[in-house]
Design a protein around this motif. Structure first.
Motif, PDB file in Angstrom:
ATOM      1  N   ALA A  49       0.837  -1.201   0.000  1.00  0.00           N
ATOM      2  CA  ALA A  49       0.000   0.000   0.000  1.00  0.00           C
ATOM      3  C   ALA A  49       0.871   1.249   0.000  1.00  0.00           C
ATOM      4  CB  ALA A  49      -0.940  -0.008   1.199  1.00  0.00           C
ATOM      5  N   GLU A  50       1.965   1.233   0.760  1.00  0.00           N
ATOM      6  CA  GLU A  50       2.889   2.364   0.758  1.00  0.00           C
ATOM      7  C   GLU A  50       3.457   2.585  -0.640  1.00  0.00           C
ATOM      8  OE1 GLU A  50       4.593   2.299   5.338  1.00  0.00           O
ATOM      9  OE2 GLU A  50       5.771   1.335   3.765  1.00  0.00           O
TER      10      GLU A  50
ATOM     11  N   PRO B 267      -6.062  -5.856 -13.072  1.00  0.00           N
ATOM     12  CA  PRO B 267      -6.886  -6.319 -11.940  1.00  0.00           C
ATOM     13  C   PRO B 267      -6.220  -6.110 -10.580  1.00  0.00           C
ATOM     14  CG  PRO B 267      -6.911  -7.946 -13.706  1.00  0.00           C
ATOM     15  CD  PRO B 267      -5.877  -6.919 -14.070  1.00  0.00           C
ATOM     16  N   SER B 268      -4.907  -6.308 -10.509  1.00  0.00           N
ATOM     17  CA  SER B 268      -4.199  -6.101  -9.232  1.00  0.00           C
ATOM     18  C   SER B 268      -4.282  -4.647  -8.795  1.00  0.00           C
ATOM     19  CB  SER B 268      -2.731  -6.510  -9.359  1.00  0.00           C
ATOM     20  OG  SER B 268      -2.618  -7.891  -9.557  1.00  0.00           O
ATOM     21  N   VAL B 269      -4.071  -3.733  -9.730  1.00  0.00           N
ATOM     22  CA  VAL B 269      -4.132  -2.309  -9.411  1.00  0.00           C
ATOM     23  C   VAL B 269      -5.560  -1.926  -9.038  1.00  0.00           C
ATOM     24  CG1 VAL B 269      -3.872   0.031 -10.351  1.00  0.00           C
ATOM     25  CG2 VAL B 269      -2.105  -1.707 -10.773  1.00  0.00           C
ATOM     26  N   SER B 270      -6.524  -2.465  -9.731  1.00  0.00           N
ATOM     27  CA  SER B 270      -7.931  -2.167  -9.436  1.00  0.00           C
ATOM     28  C   SER B 270      -8.300  -2.587  -8.014  1.00  0.00           C
ATOM     29  CB  SER B 270      -8.828  -2.872 -10.454  1.00  0.00           C
ATOM     30  OG  SER B 270     -10.172  -2.625 -10.160  1.00  0.00           O
ATOM     31  N   ILE B 271      -7.873  -3.766  -7.631  1.00  0.00           N
ATOM     32  CA  ILE B 271      -8.143  -4.262  -6.267  1.00  0.00           C
ATOM     33  C   ILE B 271      -7.448  -3.372  -5.235  1.00  0.00           C
ATOM     34  CG2 ILE B 271      -7.675  -6.160  -4.657  1.00  0.00           C
ATOM     35  CD1 ILE B 271      -8.103  -8.056  -7.118  1.00  0.00           C
ATOM     36  N   ALA B 272      -6.205  -3.010  -5.511  1.00  0.00           N
ATOM     37  CA  ALA B 272      -5.451  -2.161  -4.578  1.00  0.00           C
ATOM     38  C   ALA B 272      -6.107  -0.796  -4.442  1.00  0.00           C
ATOM     39  CB  ALA B 272      -4.010  -2.029  -5.054  1.00  0.00           C
ATOM     40  N   MET B 273      -6.550  -0.212  -5.549  1.00  0.00           N
ATOM     41  CA  MET B 273      -7.190   1.105  -5.490  1.00  0.00           C
ATOM     42  C   MET B 273      -8.487   1.029  -4.687  1.00  0.00           C
ATOM     43  SD  MET B 273      -5.058   3.108  -6.878  1.00  0.00           S
ATOM     44  CE  MET B 273      -3.763   1.964  -6.360  1.00  0.00           C
ATOM     45  N   LYS B 274      -9.217  -0.058  -4.853  1.00  0.00           N
ATOM     46  CA  LYS B 274     -10.457  -0.239  -4.085  1.00  0.00           C
ATOM     47  C   LYS B 274     -10.149  -0.265  -2.586  1.00  0.00           C
ATOM     48  CE  LYS B 274     -14.442  -3.170  -3.469  1.00  0.00           C
ATOM     49  NZ  LYS B 274     -14.768  -4.520  -3.126  1.00  0.00           N
TER      50      LYS B 274
END
Length: 127
Positions: free
Chosen positions: A7-8, A38-45
């Protein structure tokens, strides 16, 4: 609340992209970090749910104050550690890569001594 290294990294990348481009979308993060959409989308969520970022209806990502605080701290560490490693004779490219590896795990005590060392050597230590 404890924030994980991944996250950092995302928050730091958003800050860097904002400074470089002015605006940030998920695809910019995909391109910057080389992660899957998909990985970035999950992280942004997750970052949005935890209050670190906001996303507009047209997909623009903005750091909220808590996200900005974390991103600024990590990016500051990154810049100081990169300077420190280059003072030791490490190439700028390797110094930046190595700074990424240690910027999250270094204790405040150790970092404060590195920061003081960089300042003492007359380097432009970013605040």
């Amino acid at each position: 609340m404890t924030i994980h290294e991944s996250a950092e990294n995302y928050l730091e990348s958003i800050l860097i992209l904002q400074e470089r481009r002015g605006t940030v979308r998920s695809i910019d993060i995909v391109n910057e970090l080389g992660y899957s959409k998909p990985s970035v989308s999950i992280a942004m969520k997750k970052l949005r749910e935890n209050g670190y970022i906001s996303m507009s209806a047209d997909g623009l990502i903005t750091l909220n104050q808590s996200g900005l605080d974390i991103a600024s701290r990590i990016y500051h560490r990154h810049k100081i550690l990169t300077q420190f490693f280059t003072l030791l004779g490490v190439s700028p490219q390797n110094a930046a890569i190595d700074a990424c590896k240690v910027e999250h795990d270094l204790s405040e005590e150790t970092f404060s001594h590195i920061y003081a060392f960089v300042k003492q050597k007359g380097q432009e230590a970013p605040e």
